[in-house]
Design an enzyme around this catalytic site. Structure first.
Site, mmCIF file in Angstrom:
data_model
loop_
_atom_site.group_PDB
_atom_site.id
_atom_site.type_symbol
_atom_site.label_atom_id
_atom_site.label_comp_id
_atom_site.label_asym_id
_atom_site.label_seq_id
_atom_site.Cartn_x
_atom_site.Cartn_y
_atom_site.Cartn_z
ATOM 1 N N LYS A 103 0.839 -1.299 -0.097
ATOM 2 C CA LYS A 103 -0.059 -0.041 0.078
ATOM 3 C C LYS A 103 0.766 1.190 0.166
ATOM 4 O O LYS A 103 1.803 1.440 0.944
ATOM 5 C CB LYS A 103 -0.608 0.037 1.248
ATOM 6 C CG LYS A 103 -2.113 -0.213 1.216
ATOM 7 C CD LYS A 103 -2.927 -0.003 2.489
ATOM 8 C CE LYS A 103 -4.433 -0.133 2.200
ATOM 9 N NZ LYS A 103 -5.258 0.269 3.753
HETATM 10 C C1 E4P Z 1 -8.364 0.992 3.554
HETATM 11 O O1 E4P Z 1 -7.411 0.197 2.874
HETATM 12 C C2 E4P Z 1 -8.157 1.671 4.588
HETATM 13 O O2 E4P Z 1 -7.463 0.685 5.428
HETATM 14 C C3 E4P Z 1 -9.428 1.957 5.352
HETATM 15 O O3 E4P Z 1 -10.623 1.516 4.691
HETATM 16 C C4 E4P Z 1 -9.615 3.168 6.015
HETATM 17 O O4 E4P Z 1 -11.011 3.076 6.534
HETATM 18 P P1 E4P Z 1 -11.085 4.351 7.802
HETATM 19 O O5 E4P Z 1 -11.284 5.643 6.930
HETATM 20 O O6 E4P Z 1 -12.654 3.884 8.379
HETATM 21 O O7 E4P Z 1 -10.012 4.286 8.814
#
Ligand code: E4P
Length: 225
Positions: free
Chosen positions: A86
């Site tokens: 990521k």
């Molecule tokens: C995606 O890859 C992220 O880990 C996640 O969806 C973030 O979600 P949040 O905005 O609820 O923290």
């Protein structure tokens, strides 16, 4: 639509995996901190998650420069075959994405909040692009319509040749907070939704399903033996 679970908790991943529909996992530093994760345990923790799920596991590379992101990405990718790196969208993230992709390492471009960001991520060869729905809602914007625009814009082009093995990028509806978000992501044709475990469970709930089940159980008792 494929279902990923958005968590760093192995118990949640293990349980979701038993349902037979889990296609992958996304983690991030906040999710690891939330379960009380320790820095020294991080590599083995990721390896544990990768052994539970039969699918890609997104792990965030933390760094400020292209070179730091690439170095961290290479370290993380070596942990297991199903690790996806990521990277945050931005100049450094884009540059790192191109370098890792050219080495055959799949990238999930994260923290995407606009069409230009998504299109640039696709040009950089990202295998996955993650528009954040809930966080866009949080600032009074419409995360679902942003997701719709991104899916629409990406569908205008043939992305083969930019990513790994001529594959087109897959859109992950991320920062999903409700069953409504899941519904909308599916209606828009998102390739994947990454969903917190609690919301994933709620996707199966419906009062009429409960009522129907209770009525069938009751009537079954009336069947003559
Ligand atoms: C995606 O890859 C992220 O880990 C996640 O969806 C973030 O979600 P949040 O905005 O609820 O923290």
């Amino acid at each position: 639509m494929k279902f990923f679970v958005d968590t760093a908790d192995p118990d949640e991943i293990r349980e979701a995996a038993t349902w037979g529909v889990l296609a992958g996992v996304t983690t991030n530093p906040s999710l690891y901190a939330r379960i009380g994760g320790k820095l020294a345990d991080f590599p083995s923790h990721i390896q544990q998650i990768c052994s539970i799920v039969d699918g890609p596991v997104s792990v965030e590379a933390v760094g400020n420069t292209r070179d730091e992101l690439v170095a961290e990405g290479l370290r993380l990718a070596a942990l297991a075959e199903n690790v996806v790196i990521k990277l945050p969208i931005g100049t450094e993230g884009l540059a790192a994405c191109r370098i890792l992709t050219d080495q055959g390492i799949a990238v999930n471009m994260t923290l995407v909040f606009s069409v230009p960001q998504a299109v640039l991520a696709a040009r950089a060869g990202a295998s996955y692009i993650s528009p954040f729905v809930g966080r866009f809602d949080d600032i009074g914007e419409d995360g679902i319509s942003q997701l719709a625009d991104i899916i629409d814009a990406l569908s205008n082009y043939d992305w083969r040749g930019f990513g790994i093995n001529d594959q087109e990028p897959q859109v992950i509806a991320a920062s999903i907070r409700s069953v409504h978000h899941v519904t909308q992501a599916a209606l828009l044709g998102a390739d994947i939704a990454t969903i917190p475990f609690a919301v994933l469970k709620k996707c199966l709930d419906h009062p009429l399903t409960e009522q129907g089940l209770a009525a069938f159980a009751k009537d079954w008792e009336k069947v003559i033996a």
